[in-house]
Scaffold this active site. Structure first.
Site, PDB file in Angstrom:
ATOM      1  N   VAL A 158       0.834  -1.197   0.000  1.00  0.00           N
ATOM      2  CA  VAL A 158       0.000   0.000   0.000  1.00  0.00           C
ATOM      3  C   VAL A 158       0.871   1.251   0.000  1.00  0.00           C
ATOM      4  O   VAL A 158       1.971   1.265   0.561  1.00  0.00           O
ATOM      5  CB  VAL A 158      -0.965   0.011   1.207  1.00  0.00           C
ATOM      6  CG1 VAL A 158      -1.988  -1.119   1.088  1.00  0.00           C
ATOM      7  CG2 VAL A 158      -0.200  -0.097   2.525  1.00  0.00           C
ATOM      8  N   ASN A 199      -0.121  -6.247   7.819  1.00  0.00           N
ATOM      9  CA  ASN A 199       1.236  -5.712   7.773  1.00  0.00           C
ATOM     10  C   ASN A 199       1.173  -4.293   7.210  1.00  0.00           C
ATOM     11  O   ASN A 199       0.620  -4.074   6.134  1.00  0.00           O
ATOM     12  CB  ASN A 199       2.112  -6.604   6.887  1.00  0.00           C
ATOM     13  CG  ASN A 199       3.563  -6.156   6.857  1.00  0.00           C
ATOM     14  OD1 ASN A 199       3.879  -5.059   6.452  1.00  0.00           O
ATOM     15  ND2 ASN A 199       4.447  -7.037   7.295  1.00  0.00           N
ATOM     16  N   ILE A 216       3.220  -2.399   5.723  1.00  0.00           N
ATOM     17  CA  ILE A 216       3.875  -2.188   4.436  1.00  0.00           C
ATOM     18  C   ILE A 216       3.154  -2.935   3.322  1.00  0.00           C
ATOM     19  O   ILE A 216       3.114  -2.477   2.176  1.00  0.00           O
ATOM     20  CB  ILE A 216       5.352  -2.628   4.502  1.00  0.00           C
ATOM     21  CG1 ILE A 216       6.131  -1.705   5.448  1.00  0.00           C
ATOM     22  CG2 ILE A 216       5.996  -2.621   3.118  1.00  0.00           C
ATOM     23  CD1 ILE A 216       7.581  -2.108   5.647  1.00  0.00           C
ATOM     24  N   GLU A 217       2.538  -4.072   3.647  1.00  0.00           N
ATOM     25  CA  GLU A 217       1.943  -4.907   2.609  1.00  0.00           C
ATOM     26  C   GLU A 217       0.498  -4.494   2.297  1.00  0.00           C
ATOM     27  O   GLU A 217       0.253  -3.743   1.368  1.00  0.00           O
ATOM     28  CB  GLU A 217       2.054  -6.378   3.016  1.00  0.00           C
ATOM     29  CG  GLU A 217       3.515  -6.826   3.107  1.00  0.00           C
ATOM     30  CD  GLU A 217       3.669  -8.261   3.515  1.00  0.00           C
ATOM     31  OE1 GLU A 217       3.075  -9.151   2.873  1.00  0.00           O
ATOM     32  OE2 GLU A 217       4.392  -8.524   4.508  1.00  0.00           O
ATOM     33  N   MET A 218      -0.481  -4.934   3.088  1.00  0.00           N
ATOM     34  CA  MET A 218      -1.876  -4.627   2.775  1.00  0.00           C
ATOM     35  C   MET A 218      -2.475  -3.585   3.712  1.00  0.00           C
ATOM     36  O   MET A 218      -3.518  -3.010   3.422  1.00  0.00           O
ATOM     37  CB  MET A 218      -2.698  -5.916   2.748  1.00  0.00           C
ATOM     38  CG  MET A 218      -2.227  -6.863   1.644  1.00  0.00           C
ATOM     39  SD  MET A 218      -3.009  -8.502   1.647  1.00  0.00           S
ATOM     40  CE  MET A 218      -4.624  -8.107   0.998  1.00  0.00           C
TER      41      MET A 218
END
Length: 343
Positions: A83, A123, A125-127
């Protein structure tokens, strides 16, 4: 509790010849836990969730964004984009044949596919979702999802974080790529591999590669779910490769346990479909498969392979590309007349 399996380089060298007799074809069906038996409804729900970017805070990132089932099961990047354009610090492992891993993630921190499915969603940084409670609220608000959860898990309040993770895991257990040229060869078709691939297969074993990359998925011995198989990487120091690729900047398993003895331990990754999953290693710094073979031989076995040996091993590794089951994209449940307040 995790049982640490650490194969030393000395053991790899001593057992190289024994592994040749242990070539195994990939099973057509993955094992599944008793607590999460697969059903068609569960798999279909899992596929929808896997492909739905609305499980991310921005509505832009799905599981498939980093683990693309239209390709080799990852994203061919050194670090995946999450994201707000954030880039992760590790290369995404392939989702294909991940059901044959006894643990998930490079550092083995998830003991199952169900546990792994929960991690990226929250997370930052991820979703980027703040919590799974927020995910559940969002899923309940989308007409069609409550019905799909009920079909997969029965009546009552079926839309839960645990059920979402179970559904995603059930779908991922269908992502198997059998019937590679290698599989056909070891099950009796001696014309399935080229002469060069057979040479590479023998070099792979004789060099010592097959004692870590063993078993049907070439990711180590078949172990009970939750039992990791780790290897130290790099095993041998090499200033040139370290300066070029910076492998030791990531502490591996120690990032989770905070124990010095776990520094630079990583889960042994599958070599299935490895020809399609460049760049290589946990940090995705090595761009080509021939260079990855050269690096592994030197850093793990302290051996310098000739260009011909490397070419032969690469030819063999290409023979591990299997048959990919066709992925029919689902129609995701819509949210009529409005949208979510994405950030």
């Amino acid at each position: 509790m995790f049982i640490l399996r650490l194969l030393t380089c000395a053991l790899a060298l001593a057992g190289a010849s024994a592994a040749v007799a242990d070539w195994q074809a990939l099973p057509a069906k993955a094992p599944e836990p008793a607590a999460n038996p697969s059903t068609a409804a569960k798999v279909e729900l899992g596929k929808m969730l896997y492909l739905d970017p609305r499980l991310s805070s921005t509505g832009t990132v799905s599981c498939n964004s980093c683990h693309n089932v239209m390709l080799g099961g990852e994203d061919n990047r050194g670090g995946s984009v999450g994201v707000h354009g954030q880039v992760g610090g590790r290369s995404a492992p392939t989702v294909w044949n991940s059901a044959f891993n006894s643990v998930q993630f490079w550092d083995g921190r998830a003991p199952s596919l169900e546990a792994q499915a929960k991690g990226p969603v929250t997370n930052p940084i991820e979703m980027g979702m703040k919590s799974w409670d927020d995910v559940v609220v969002r899923l309940k608000a989308i007409p069609g999802y409550p019905e799909a959860f009920a079909a997969a898990f029965g009546g009552g309040d079926a839309v839960t974080a645990d059920n979402a993770a179970k559904a995603i895991a059930a779908y991922e257990r269908t992502l198997i790529t059998p019937n590679s040229a290698y599989d056909k060869y070891v099950t009796g078709d001696k014309t399935a591999l080229t002469e060069q691939q057979v040479r590479g297969m023998n070099t792979f074993a004789e060099t010592g590669c097959s004692n870590c990359h063993s078993g049907p998925a070439f990711n180590g011995p078949t172990l009970p779910e939750g039992t990791p198989f780790f290897m130290k990487f790099p095993t041998f120091e090499n200033g040139m490769f370290e300066a070029k690729y910076g492998f030791t900047q990531d502490k591996g398993r120690a990032e989770v346990t905070k124990k010095a003895e776990d520094e630079h331990l990583f889960k042994v990754p599958t070599l299935r479909n490895v020809a399609l999953t460049a760049p290589y290693f946990h940090n995705g710094k090595v761009k080509t498969l021939d260079e990855a073979v050269r690096v592994m031989a030197k850093l793990q076995l302290n051996k310098d392979l000739s260009d011909q040996q490397i070419a032969d091993v690469v030819a063999f590794l290409n023979a591990l590309t299997g048959e990919f089951p066709k992925q029919q994209m689902p129609q995701l449940p819509g949210l009529p007349n409005k949208t979510f307040d994405y950030n």
